[in-house]
Design a protein around this motif. Sequence first.
Motif, PDB file in Angstrom:
ATOM      1  N   ASP A 206      24.360 -20.096 -10.238  1.00  0.00           N
ATOM      2  CA  ASP A 206      25.131 -18.862 -10.407  1.00  0.00           C
ATOM      3  C   ASP A 206      24.261 -17.658 -10.737  1.00  0.00           C
ATOM      4  N   ARG A 207      22.971 -17.823 -10.563  1.00  0.00           N
ATOM      5  CA  ARG A 207      22.087 -16.718 -10.930  1.00  0.00           C
ATOM      6  C   ARG A 207      22.073 -15.650  -9.832  1.00  0.00           C
ATOM      7  N   TRP A 208      22.171 -14.404 -10.234  1.00  0.00           N
ATOM      8  CA  TRP A 208      22.098 -13.304  -9.267  1.00  0.00           C
ATOM      9  C   TRP A 208      20.666 -12.797  -9.214  1.00  0.00           C
ATOM     10  N   ILE A 209      20.094 -12.765  -8.027  1.00  0.00           N
ATOM     11  CA  ILE A 209      18.695 -12.373  -7.857  1.00  0.00           C
ATOM     12  C   ILE A 209      18.654 -10.975  -7.248  1.00  0.00           C
ATOM     13  N   PRO A 210      17.916 -10.033  -7.871  1.00  0.00           N
ATOM     14  CA  PRO A 210      17.850  -8.677  -7.298  1.00  0.00           C
ATOM     15  C   PRO A 210      17.206  -8.677  -5.910  1.00  0.00           C
ATOM     16  N   GLU A 211      17.746  -7.822  -5.028  1.00  0.00           N
ATOM     17  CA  GLU A 211      17.175  -7.701  -3.684  1.00  0.00           C
ATOM     18  C   GLU A 211      15.905  -6.849  -3.742  1.00  0.00           C
ATOM     19  N   PRO A 212      14.921  -7.163  -2.899  1.00  0.00           N
ATOM     20  CA  PRO A 212      13.707  -6.337  -2.889  1.00  0.00           C
ATOM     21  C   PRO A 212      13.980  -4.958  -2.305  1.00  0.00           C
ATOM     22  N   GLU A 213      13.092  -4.007  -2.607  1.00  0.00           N
ATOM     23  CA  GLU A 213      13.293  -2.613  -2.170  1.00  0.00           C
ATOM     24  C   GLU A 213      13.381  -2.480  -0.659  1.00  0.00           C
ATOM     25  N   THR A 214      12.675  -3.370   0.056  1.00  0.00           N
ATOM     26  CA  THR A 214      12.613  -3.230   1.518  1.00  0.00           C
ATOM     27  C   THR A 214      13.568  -4.191   2.222  1.00  0.00           C
ATOM     28  N   PHE A 215      14.576  -4.697   1.493  1.00  0.00           N
ATOM     29  CA  PHE A 215      15.470  -5.711   2.077  1.00  0.00           C
ATOM     30  C   PHE A 215      16.156  -5.214   3.348  1.00  0.00           C
ATOM     31  N   TRP A 216      16.499  -3.924   3.357  1.00  0.00           N
ATOM     32  CA  TRP A 216      17.226  -3.364   4.514  1.00  0.00           C
ATOM     33  C   TRP A 216      16.312  -2.541   5.410  1.00  0.00           C
ATOM     34  N   LYS A 444      -1.857  -8.900  21.961  1.00  0.00           N
ATOM     35  CA  LYS A 444      -1.228  -9.290  23.223  1.00  0.00           C
ATOM     36  C   LYS A 444      -0.318  -8.182  23.744  1.00  0.00           C
ATOM     37  N   LYS A 445       0.037  -7.262  22.864  1.00  0.00           N
ATOM     38  CA  LYS A 445       0.917  -6.154  23.244  1.00  0.00           C
ATOM     39  C   LYS A 445       0.165  -4.833  23.321  1.00  0.00           C
ATOM     40  N   ASP A 446      -1.069  -4.836  22.831  1.00  0.00           N
ATOM     41  CA  ASP A 446      -1.849  -3.599  22.718  1.00  0.00           C
ATOM     42  C   ASP A 446      -1.078  -2.555  21.900  1.00  0.00           C
ATOM     43  N   GLN A 447      -0.596  -2.962  20.738  1.00  0.00           N
ATOM     44  CA  GLN A 447       0.114  -2.044  19.840  1.00  0.00           C
ATOM     45  C   GLN A 447      -0.516  -2.116  18.448  1.00  0.00           C
ATOM     46  N   TRP A 448      -0.532  -0.970  17.790  1.00  0.00           N
ATOM     47  CA  TRP A 448      -1.235  -0.859  16.512  1.00  0.00           C
ATOM     48  C   TRP A 448      -0.296  -0.403  15.397  1.00  0.00           C
ATOM     49  N   GLU A 449      -0.650  -0.794  14.176  1.00  0.00           N
ATOM     50  CA  GLU A 449       0.009  -0.236  12.987  1.00  0.00           C
ATOM     51  C   GLU A 449      -1.068   0.175  11.986  1.00  0.00           C
ATOM     52  N   LEU A 450      -0.851   1.308  11.364  1.00  0.00           N
ATOM     53  CA  LEU A 450      -1.791   1.830  10.371  1.00  0.00           C
ATOM     54  C   LEU A 450      -0.999   2.214   9.122  1.00  0.00           C
ATOM     55  N   PHE A 451      -1.412   1.690   7.977  1.00  0.00           N
ATOM     56  CA  PHE A 451      -0.685   1.979   6.741  1.00  0.00           C
ATOM     57  C   PHE A 451      -1.612   2.518   5.665  1.00  0.00           C
ATOM     58  N   ASP A 452      -1.089   3.466   4.903  1.00  0.00           N
ATOM     59  CA  ASP A 452      -1.750   3.995   3.717  1.00  0.00           C
ATOM     60  C   ASP A 452      -1.181   3.202   2.522  1.00  0.00           C
ATOM     61  N   LEU A 453      -1.945   2.276   2.003  1.00  0.00           N
ATOM     62  CA  LEU A 453      -1.423   1.363   0.973  1.00  0.00           C
ATOM     63  C   LEU A 453      -1.253   2.049  -0.380  1.00  0.00           C
ATOM     64  N   VAL A 454      -1.900   3.186  -0.560  1.00  0.00           N
ATOM     65  CA  VAL A 454      -1.776   3.901  -1.832  1.00  0.00           C
ATOM     66  C   VAL A 454      -0.461   4.677  -1.867  1.00  0.00           C
ATOM     67  N   ASN A 455      -0.196   5.423  -0.796  1.00  0.00           N
ATOM     68  CA  ASN A 455       1.015   6.257  -0.773  1.00  0.00           C
ATOM     69  C   ASN A 455       2.229   5.546  -0.189  1.00  0.00           C
ATOM     70  N   ASP A 456       1.992   4.413   0.460  1.00  0.00           N
ATOM     71  CA  ASP A 456       3.081   3.677   1.118  1.00  0.00           C
ATOM     72  C   ASP A 456       2.866   2.169   0.887  1.00  0.00           C
ATOM     73  N   PRO A 457       2.959   1.743  -0.377  1.00  0.00           N
ATOM     74  CA  PRO A 457       2.608   0.346  -0.688  1.00  0.00           C
ATOM     75  C   PRO A 457       3.522  -0.678  -0.015  1.00  0.00           C
ATOM     76  N   PHE A 458       4.716  -0.282   0.397  1.00  0.00           N
ATOM     77  CA  PHE A 458       5.611  -1.228   1.069  1.00  0.00           C
ATOM     78  C   PHE A 458       5.422  -1.234   2.590  1.00  0.00           C
ATOM     79  N   GLU A 459       4.475  -0.455   3.077  1.00  0.00           N
ATOM     80  CA  GLU A 459       4.132  -0.475   4.504  1.00  0.00           C
ATOM     81  C   GLU A 459       5.347  -0.183   5.392  1.00  0.00           C
ATOM     82  N   LEU A 460       5.973   0.941   5.107  1.00  0.00           N
ATOM     83  CA  LEU A 460       7.166   1.339   5.864  1.00  0.00           C
ATOM     84  C   LEU A 460       6.866   2.418   6.899  1.00  0.00           C
TER      85      LEU A 460
END
Length: 512
Positions: A206-216, A444-460
Amino acid sequence: MRAICLAIILSVVNVATARDDDHPNIVFIMSDDHAAHAIGAYGSRVNQTPNLDRLARGGMILTSVFATNSICTPSRAAILTGQYSHVNGVTMFNRFDSSRTTVARLLHAGGYYTGMIGKWHLGSDPVGFDHWEILPGQGAYVNPILYTASGEKTYTGRYVTDVITDLALDFMKNRPRNKPFFLMMHHKAPHRPWEPDAAHGARFTDRWIPEPETFWDSYETRTDALHENQQRVAADLTRRDLKLQPPAGLEAAALTAWLATKPDTVTTTRNGQAVTLTGEALTRWKYQRLMQDYLATVQSVDDSVGRVLDFLDRNALAKNTIVIYTSDQGFFLGDHGLFDKRFMYEESLRMPFLVRWPAAIKAGTRSDAIALNVDFAPTFLDVAGMPVPADIQGRSLLPILRGRTPADWRTSMYYRYYHDPGDHNTRAHYGVRTRTHKLIYFWKKDQWELFDLVNDPFELHNLYGQPGQENLTATLKGELLRLKQAVRDDEQLANEQLPNGVDGPVANLRGK
Ligand code: CA
């Protein structure tokens, strides 16, 4: 006079060779899929782990330990060999070549009494151990079978975490007293299908677990890979995962098919009333079911760690035994709406790493140095006072553990994941993580992602291709290429077959 001098010299030699931190015992505890953010010492918002926290308080907590390929079997091979996947040959779920040099073989040859208890999952039998008892493949949570060199035994009515702990304690009790020991104690928990024992399961029902910030997370700005993946809480948990009860009378193939179905409607009971859930309400309910079971299995591991620490205390072994707790990789706990690993994103990439060794490590310390699973083997050898072979690619963490990070310590790491499509339709990728940024290439897709981990720690926010990011992108591509060459993963890539119209990855790095 000569006799006196000789006596003094011998006494000095004795002191030098009998220091507390010479040839310590090594207890390496590894669970399966236990994310650092489900450990109190790492600031968990979802559970409490008093025994893991006790281990952390007594030694050092490392915050930036990463898997070089975030999936079970490859990480295990990297830990044993100190080599990256493309060098040790285990890039996916391929069988480990047991004729290879491993840290267990080296420690055994160096005079250690060696043991491996629990989940092995490398396809071949363990080599280099005086004693081993392993789960076949993934193993079972209840009534587990364990294989040994001479046969197998079924532990009827028992729970796997407790059995592994009992056998690990037996290994230490029955060890020869004239040798140091090296124990690998590998838990199955908290791996899928997350089946808790009755007592812990009841505590979390019966424990309620908080959802993470990036759940949605909507995956806006990210590449096709996140959109295509099939490890989503909303869509990819099966009836078996959710512990739904099958209708009476279903058997064999029909039952298997029912359990494997990913439901988009679930009827449950709330306040005595039947409620049918769909859409967002169902996704939230699935998250609760997943996390209640996952965290209940984590609790059995926490108990296990407490039993090992108690054993070391009671037998006067605590001071000169280095105890490590880690997991083969991290795990998404609903982060980005996911429930598995594989991706280079932080929650999956990061491994917990708690280490206690009172003879050498100051209690209550912390390090943010970038460490890797390939560093574990050379660390064990260094701790044992043994040389590190040249073909080990990792580097000993011992100076860091002693509180003196070398000036030339790494400031970036190389990652590569191969299992595409795998069980969760996850795209192959590789990339570089520095202390502040991450560049990922889905090659395999030739696609890139670049993240600033300091200002965007959740990589959004994928910054790749955005105006103003040109210099940073070029710098990170240069670092990625440098790392590829340093770990010798460039020649192989240049020869790989790629989809039509896509340049080779190394060519891409050089040309863009
Ligand atoms: Ca795993």
